[in-house]
Design a protein around this motif. Sequence first.
Motif, mmCIF file in Angstrom:
data_model
loop_
_atom_site.group_PDB
_atom_site.id
_atom_site.type_symbol
_atom_site.label_atom_id
_atom_site.label_comp_id
_atom_site.label_asym_id
_atom_site.label_seq_id
_atom_site.Cartn_x
_atom_site.Cartn_y
_atom_site.Cartn_z
ATOM 1 N N THR A 168 3.567 60.521 -96.665
ATOM 2 C CA THR A 168 3.180 61.330 -95.507
ATOM 3 C C THR A 168 4.182 62.451 -95.269
ATOM 4 O O THR A 168 3.806 63.602 -95.039
ATOM 5 N N ASN A 169 5.481 62.107 -95.306
ATOM 6 C CA ASN A 169 6.510 63.121 -95.065
ATOM 7 C C ASN A 169 6.473 64.212 -96.125
ATOM 8 O O ASN A 169 6.632 65.404 -95.817
ATOM 9 N N HIS A 183 3.504 66.477 -95.421
ATOM 10 C CA HIS A 183 3.713 67.372 -94.272
ATOM 11 C C HIS A 183 4.732 68.467 -94.565
ATOM 12 O O HIS A 183 4.792 69.470 -93.850
ATOM 13 N N LYS A 194 -4.449 69.407 -93.351
ATOM 14 C CA LYS A 194 -4.637 68.516 -92.198
ATOM 15 C C LYS A 194 -3.335 67.823 -91.864
ATOM 16 O O LYS A 194 -2.526 67.528 -92.739
ATOM 17 N N THR A 195 -3.140 67.541 -90.566
ATOM 18 C CA THR A 195 -2.022 66.703 -90.146
ATOM 19 C C THR A 195 -2.480 65.245 -90.226
ATOM 20 O O THR A 195 -3.531 64.886 -89.687
ATOM 21 N N ILE A 196 -1.716 64.415 -90.920
ATOM 22 C CA ILE A 196 -2.079 63.022 -91.118
ATOM 23 C C ILE A 196 -1.069 62.138 -90.396
ATOM 24 O O ILE A 196 0.138 62.241 -90.637
ATOM 25 N N ILE A 197 -1.545 61.273 -89.511
ATOM 26 C CA ILE A 197 -0.684 60.323 -88.801
ATOM 27 C C ILE A 197 -1.129 58.914 -89.205
ATOM 28 O O ILE A 197 -2.275 58.529 -88.982
ATOM 29 N N LEU A 198 -0.222 58.161 -89.805
ATOM 30 C CA LEU A 198 -0.536 56.820 -90.297
ATOM 31 C C LEU A 198 0.480 55.812 -89.793
ATOM 32 O O LEU A 198 1.653 56.130 -89.633
ATOM 33 N N ASN A 199 0.031 54.589 -89.549
ATOM 34 C CA ASN A 199 0.945 53.485 -89.267
ATOM 35 C C ASN A 199 1.370 52.854 -90.587
ATOM 36 O O ASN A 199 0.855 53.188 -91.665
ATOM 37 N N ASP A 200 2.313 51.897 -90.514
ATOM 38 C CA ASP A 200 2.828 51.267 -91.727
ATOM 39 C C ASP A 200 1.691 50.696 -92.564
ATOM 40 O O ASP A 200 0.754 50.081 -92.042
ATOM 41 N N ASN A 255 2.180 56.121 -96.205
ATOM 42 C CA ASN A 255 3.391 56.149 -95.392
ATOM 43 C C ASN A 255 4.625 55.781 -96.205
ATOM 44 O O ASN A 255 5.730 56.211 -95.911
ATOM 45 N N GLU A 304 -6.073 51.747 -92.299
ATOM 46 C CA GLU A 304 -4.893 51.047 -91.805
ATOM 47 C C GLU A 304 -5.244 49.570 -91.671
ATOM 48 O O GLU A 304 -6.356 49.227 -91.291
#
Length: 567
Positions: free
Chosen positions: A58-59, A62, A69-75, A92, A136
């Motif tokens: 993810t990092n 970004h 797109k901005t991607i926000i993921l949990n572990d 992630n 997830e």
Amino acid sequence: MLLIIDKIIYWNNHETVLFAVEELRRLMREAGHESTIDAQAEFTALNKNMNRVILLTTNEYHSLKDMRKTIILNDDGFALIRSEHDMWIIGNEPRSILYGVYMYCKKQFGYQWIDLDKETIVNPHSPKKEELYIHEPMFARRGNIIETINDPGYINTLIDWGVKNGQNEYFFTFFLWNEVKSYVTSALRKRDVQVTLGGHSLSYLLREIQKDTNENMLKQEEKLKFFAENTYLQDKVIQKIVAICLENKVITRISLWPEDIGIDEKNASGFLPTYIRFTEKMKEALDKEGLHVEVEYIVYNAGLSWDMLEREKQTEASDQVDALYAYWGRDYSSAINSSDSRQVRAYQTLQDWNEQTKKCGKSLTVLEYYSDHFMLTELFPPLLMRIQQDLHDYKQLTINGVLNLIVPTHQKQHYPELEVNYPWKWIHHFNNYVYTRIAWGEKYEVIAEEYFTVFNEDKAAFHEMLLELEKLLSQHTKWNAPLFPARVVDPEKVREPMSQLKIPSYLRDVYEHLAKLDMTETESLLVIQTKDNFKSFTTKEMMSIYFYYLKKGTEIYSTAWALKEEQ
């Protein structure tokens, strides 16, 4: 027509990322698609003459200036993004990228991993061209507890299959780990999974310390007092555990349990607080060595003792270590919040520990027995509906994780003809399959559809047959508590009269249900069938062999119980 990928591009040299590249290339090739491989340095702007799969965290995604797109993921979460000729697999962490690779291959090429050690390709139709897919998991901790199975090949198969289906943790006793570590460490490390050591290993650790020091160790009845009284030996055990963790950096958690014997009332007061403090001391020692290893304590009803499960007022949850909750003796024919008095008490205890751990900023994981052949016996029930409801109930409680215990059958002298070739690895895997995929966050309907498709026109009939068997067979687990330490398959161990339970009539009912099945063809297969060669048979054949052993078992045990009650 399937999209043909020309190039795989990876962003870093983490061992698990490289393994993900290796797996992607292998799976593409087996599906008829060749590819080349390049590192980040070869990444340039879109080349319209080339199709690419791009693997990164993810990092890293970004950090790109031209990200769409901005991607926000949990572990453990991952995203698949299709952009013109590019497929982005974003995770992630490295393990999440590997999960993304398997999901991409499932969606793109029709891969399935249902049976152990078997890959199939289905879905000949063209896949959907989704622009964005995010997954997830349902729980942070998902995996198997392996206590006594000294079979490295089988364990490696469990690990490989488990990660392909979303597991992220494997739990070994210290003594089993010592036997298999040289065979399984590589498989665990390259998949970047969590590895927990512990279980009922105190006796083993004390014996190892005795070898090193020639000191006399504790007697069996003194093992529970170990956590309260013998600080010298506590320190020795902690030193031993720290050394084991320093030796192999794949270890990520310690979960050392008290001996599996019930504590009597006179010794109960203060036991849990002192045991919890011992685990905190262990965490402090691991931290001092700079090891990133978590620690947890278990609350469980060893020997059906409530004093090792329930929290007294003076017992506080730790703010340094996590908790593992295990309730043995449950009736698997009913939900965790059923009205049975024992289950009500167990459920209230679960809620209490869950609330207390959250207040302390720590997490609670549940140990379940879905693949435990001691708990569930050779009259092993398929638990499709129970697992589905359980996991959704645990999710509703915001439980952090659920682990599934795998225990083989226990060889007995009384009924050897039942256990020589009993296919325990095959039937326990059925429950493990359902548990794993639901814990990963998949819908039961999809899971069942994929499993029963191999039965072709009989798929609905076999599905219904297993649901009926679940209702029938899961009922015998309600006798685990009143018969303890015996079970429904141990009439020879029961000393007290148990006629009020009406076990013979129950077993006869199950036998009559199974006797309706035509097993003529099945009996011809038994000539070549052994407990470990289930890969030699189709799923339908193995299902029939399983039915055969259930029928034989209920016939033998119903007769044995009837004779016992006549005595």
